[in-house]
Design a protein around this motif. Structure first.
Motif, PDB file in Angstrom:
ATOM      1  N   GLY A   1     -25.079   0.053   6.659  1.00 20.30           N
ATOM      2  CA  GLY A   1     -25.618   0.237   5.318  1.00 20.30           C
ATOM      3  C   GLY A   1     -24.894  -0.597   4.278  1.00 20.30           C
ATOM      4  N   ARG A   2     -25.115  -0.225   3.036  1.00 21.57           N
ATOM      5  CA  ARG A   2     -24.566  -0.971   1.907  1.00 21.57           C
ATOM      6  C   ARG A   2     -23.202  -0.402   1.526  1.00 21.57           C
ATOM      7  NH1 ARG A   2     -27.038  -1.220  -4.156  1.00 21.57           N
ATOM      8  NH2 ARG A   2     -26.057  -3.173  -4.849  1.00 21.57           N
ATOM      9  N   TYR A   3     -22.267  -1.298   1.346  1.00 20.33           N
ATOM     10  CA  TYR A   3     -20.908  -0.924   0.967  1.00 20.33           C
ATOM     11  C   TYR A   3     -20.484  -1.707  -0.270  1.00 20.33           C
ATOM     12  CZ  TYR A   3     -19.964   1.455   5.449  1.00 20.33           C
ATOM     13  OH  TYR A   3     -19.966   2.308   6.516  1.00 20.33           O
ATOM     14  N   ILE A   4     -19.669  -1.066  -1.104  1.00 15.15           N
ATOM     15  CA  ILE A   4     -18.921  -1.796  -2.119  1.00 15.15           C
ATOM     16  C   ILE A   4     -17.501  -1.907  -1.584  1.00 15.15           C
ATOM     17  CG2 ILE A   4     -18.063  -1.844  -4.484  1.00 15.15           C
ATOM     18  CD1 ILE A   4     -20.470  -0.290  -5.364  1.00 15.15           C
ATOM     19  N   SER A   5     -17.018  -3.128  -1.477  1.00 14.62           N
ATOM     20  CA  SER A   5     -15.723  -3.372  -0.836  1.00 14.62           C
ATOM     21  C   SER A   5     -14.782  -4.109  -1.778  1.00 14.62           C
ATOM     22  CB  SER A   5     -15.921  -4.186   0.454  1.00 14.62           C
ATOM     23  OG  SER A   5     -16.785  -3.517   1.345  1.00 14.62           O
ATOM     24  N   GLN A   6     -13.518  -4.079  -1.422  1.00 17.60           N
ATOM     25  CA  GLN A   6     -12.506  -4.767  -2.218  1.00 17.60           C
ATOM     26  C   GLN A   6     -11.255  -4.989  -1.369  1.00 17.60           C
ATOM     27  OE1 GLN A   6     -11.552  -3.658  -6.461  1.00 17.60           O
ATOM     28  NE2 GLN A   6      -9.653  -2.946  -5.532  1.00 17.60           N
ATOM     29  N   TYR A   7     -10.669  -6.164  -1.493  1.00 18.69           N
ATOM     30  CA  TYR A   7      -9.378  -6.446  -0.874  1.00 18.69           C
ATOM     31  C   TYR A   7      -8.285  -6.131  -1.896  1.00 18.69           C
ATOM     32  CZ  TYR A   7     -12.003  -9.068   2.650  1.00 18.69           C
ATOM     33  OH  TYR A   7     -12.878  -9.431   3.639  1.00 18.69           O
ATOM     34  N   CYS A   8      -7.195  -5.583  -1.405  1.00 19.57           N
ATOM     35  CA  CYS A   8      -6.072  -5.318  -2.307  1.00 19.57           C
ATOM     36  C   CYS A   8      -4.757  -5.371  -1.531  1.00 19.57           C
ATOM     37  CB  CYS A   8      -6.243  -3.976  -3.008  1.00 19.57           C
ATOM     38  SG  CYS A   8      -6.200  -2.558  -1.910  1.00 19.57           S
ATOM     39  N   SER A   9      -3.671  -5.393  -2.259  1.00 19.94           N
ATOM     40  CA  SER A   9      -2.349  -5.430  -1.634  1.00 19.94           C
ATOM     41  C   SER A   9      -1.854  -4.017  -1.389  1.00 19.94           C
ATOM     42  CB  SER A   9      -1.373  -6.189  -2.525  1.00 19.94           C
ATOM     43  OG  SER A   9      -1.298  -5.567  -3.801  1.00 19.94           O
ATOM     44  N   GLY A  10      -0.847  -3.903  -0.543  1.00 16.23           N
ATOM     45  CA  GLY A  10      -0.270  -2.610  -0.231  1.00 16.23           C
ATOM     46  C   GLY A  10      -0.639  -2.150   1.162  1.00 16.23           C
ATOM     47  N   SER A  11      -0.029  -1.062   1.595  1.00 19.03           N
ATOM     48  CA  SER A  11      -0.213  -0.577   2.962  1.00 19.03           C
ATOM     49  C   SER A  11      -1.398   0.375   3.058  1.00 19.03           C
ATOM     50  CB  SER A  11       1.051   0.135   3.432  1.00 19.03           C
ATOM     51  OG  SER A  11       1.214   1.347   2.715  1.00 19.03           O
ATOM     52  N   LEU A  12      -1.690   0.823   4.273  1.00 13.60           N
ATOM     53  CA  LEU A  12      -2.769   1.775   4.501  1.00 13.60           C
ATOM     54  C   LEU A  12      -2.396   3.187   4.064  1.00 13.60           C
ATOM     55  CD1 LEU A  12      -3.902   0.647   8.089  1.00 13.60           C
ATOM     56  CD2 LEU A  12      -5.172   0.313   5.960  1.00 13.60           C
ATOM     57  N   GLU A  13      -1.101   3.474   3.968  1.00  6.29           N
ATOM     58  CA  GLU A  13      -0.657   4.825   3.639  1.00  6.29           C
ATOM     59  C   GLU A  13      -0.580   5.026   2.133  1.00  6.29           C
ATOM     60  OE1 GLU A  13       2.843   4.040   6.639  1.00  6.29           O
ATOM     61  OE2 GLU A  13       1.548   2.596   5.631  1.00  6.29           O
ATOM     62  N   ASN A  14      -1.291   6.044   1.639  1.00  7.31           N
ATOM     63  CA  ASN A  14      -1.196   6.488   0.250  1.00  7.31           C
ATOM     64  C   ASN A  14      -1.191   5.329  -0.753  1.00  7.31           C
ATOM     65  OD1 ASN A  14      -1.096   9.198   1.073  1.00  7.31           O
ATOM     66  ND2 ASN A  14       1.110   9.058   1.433  1.00  7.31           N
ATOM     67  N   ASN A  15      -2.112   4.428  -0.551  1.00  2.97           N
ATOM     68  CA  ASN A  15      -2.259   3.282  -1.456  1.00  2.97           C
ATOM     69  C   ASN A  15      -3.056   3.743  -2.678  1.00  2.97           C
ATOM     70  OD1 ASN A  15      -3.046   0.814  -2.707  1.00  2.97           O
ATOM     71  ND2 ASN A  15      -2.731  -0.249  -0.749  1.00  2.97           N
ATOM     72  N   GLN A  16      -2.421   3.743  -3.853  1.00  2.00           N
ATOM     73  CA  GLN A  16      -3.054   4.275  -5.054  1.00  2.00           C
ATOM     74  C   GLN A  16      -4.282   3.473  -5.472  1.00  2.00           C
ATOM     75  OE1 GLN A  16      -0.272   5.177  -8.229  1.00  2.00           O
ATOM     76  NE2 GLN A  16       1.309   5.788  -6.763  1.00  2.00           N
ATOM     77  N   LYS A  17      -4.408   2.256  -4.944  1.00  2.00           N
ATOM     78  CA  LYS A  17      -5.573   1.440  -5.288  1.00  2.00           C
ATOM     79  C   LYS A  17      -6.852   1.988  -4.662  1.00  2.00           C
ATOM     80  CE  LYS A  17      -3.049  -2.825  -6.214  1.00  2.00           C
ATOM     81  NZ  LYS A  17      -2.899  -4.265  -5.944  1.00  2.00           N
TER      82      LYS A  17
END
Length: 264
Positions: free
Chosen positions: A203-219
């Protein structure tokens, strides 16, 4: 018939062996030279074939001592056995090289992707994703290392994460401003898929790349809030996927992840 005689310089050009190595081969008796009336090394035309065999056997990873033994009694059973053993070792080495080549190709592709991603960090975009079969591991833990440890129990090779994609499935309700539970891990490693498989929603997704780890990433929280504020309804699990991690970076702040939010 006149036998052609070559100086060491001429023979080096014909055989592809450096003059330095020809002198060394002469010294150890691997490719003996004769001497002309002035005491200079000379080679016969028939030695070109021997020289090419020496080079080929060196490329086959035989030592000079082994090559010397082989050429001394080439038609013996011992020579035959040595060549068969060498063939087996080369087959294994070619397999190793093939794996190394595949790994390097994957790393080149990943690094090229990272260079592109670095220019579009924190920039939302929409994409259509196809349904994809993945393996899933469920644990009640806050330590990402526990999922890797669990993966090893299903015969996944130790370096599987260098070759396969992985991330977490998050329920919208579980994402808080500073944390979210890591209890559903997905990856494309075949042995994990065999253990427990699941299809990621198409389906349709809104995606974004960002910095930081997979754990508890505030982004992750910030991105979800951005989507809500723009009037989109989230439908299904949110995916956060590793893009670059421990194999490439040294600080978690330098890691890259991709957040994928399914929308109506």
């Amino acid at each position: 018939m006149t036998t052609l005689i070559y100086s060491i310089h001429e023979f080096a050009a014909l055989s592809g062996i450096t003059e330095y190595n020809l002198r060394y081969f002469d010294k150890i008796g691997l490719l003996p030279a004769q001497r002309d009336t002035n005491g200079y090394r000379v080679y016969h035309q028939r030695q070109i074939a021997s020289a090419q065999m020496v080079v080929t056997l060196q490329n086959a990873r035989l030592s000079n001592a082994q090559i010397k033994t082989l050429l001394k009694d080439y038609t013996s059973r011992h020579s035959l056995a040595m060549l068969k053993q060498t063939q087996q070792q080369l087959t294994a080495y070619i397999h190793t090289l093939h794996n190394a080549q595949t790994f390097i190709a994957c790393q080149i592709s990943q690094l090229e992707t990272i260079h592109i991603i670095n220019n579009q960090l924190d920039t939302p975009f929409t994409e259509e994703k196809k349904s994809e079969l993945v393996g899933v591991i469920s644990l009640e833990t806050q330590h990402i290392g526990d999922f890797f440890q669990r993966a090893s129990e299903f015969n996944a090779p130790p370096n599987w994460y260098l070759h396969h994609r992985y991330g977490f499935l998050l329920a919208e309700k579980d994402i808080q401003s500073k944390s979210y539970p890591l209890d559903k891990f997905y990856c494309t490693e075949p042995s994990i898929i065999d253990h427990r498989s699941q299809y990621l929603s198409a389906g349709r997704y809104i995606s974004q790349y960002c910095s930081g780890s997979l754990e508890n990433n505030q982004k992750v929280w910030s991105f979800v809030q951005h989507i809500r504020q723009n009037g989109y309804r989230i439908q299904g699990d949110i995916l956060i996927e590793n893009v670059s991690g421990p194999a490439v970076q040294t600080k978690k702040s330098d890691f890259l992840i991709k957040i994928m939010v399914p929308i109506n």
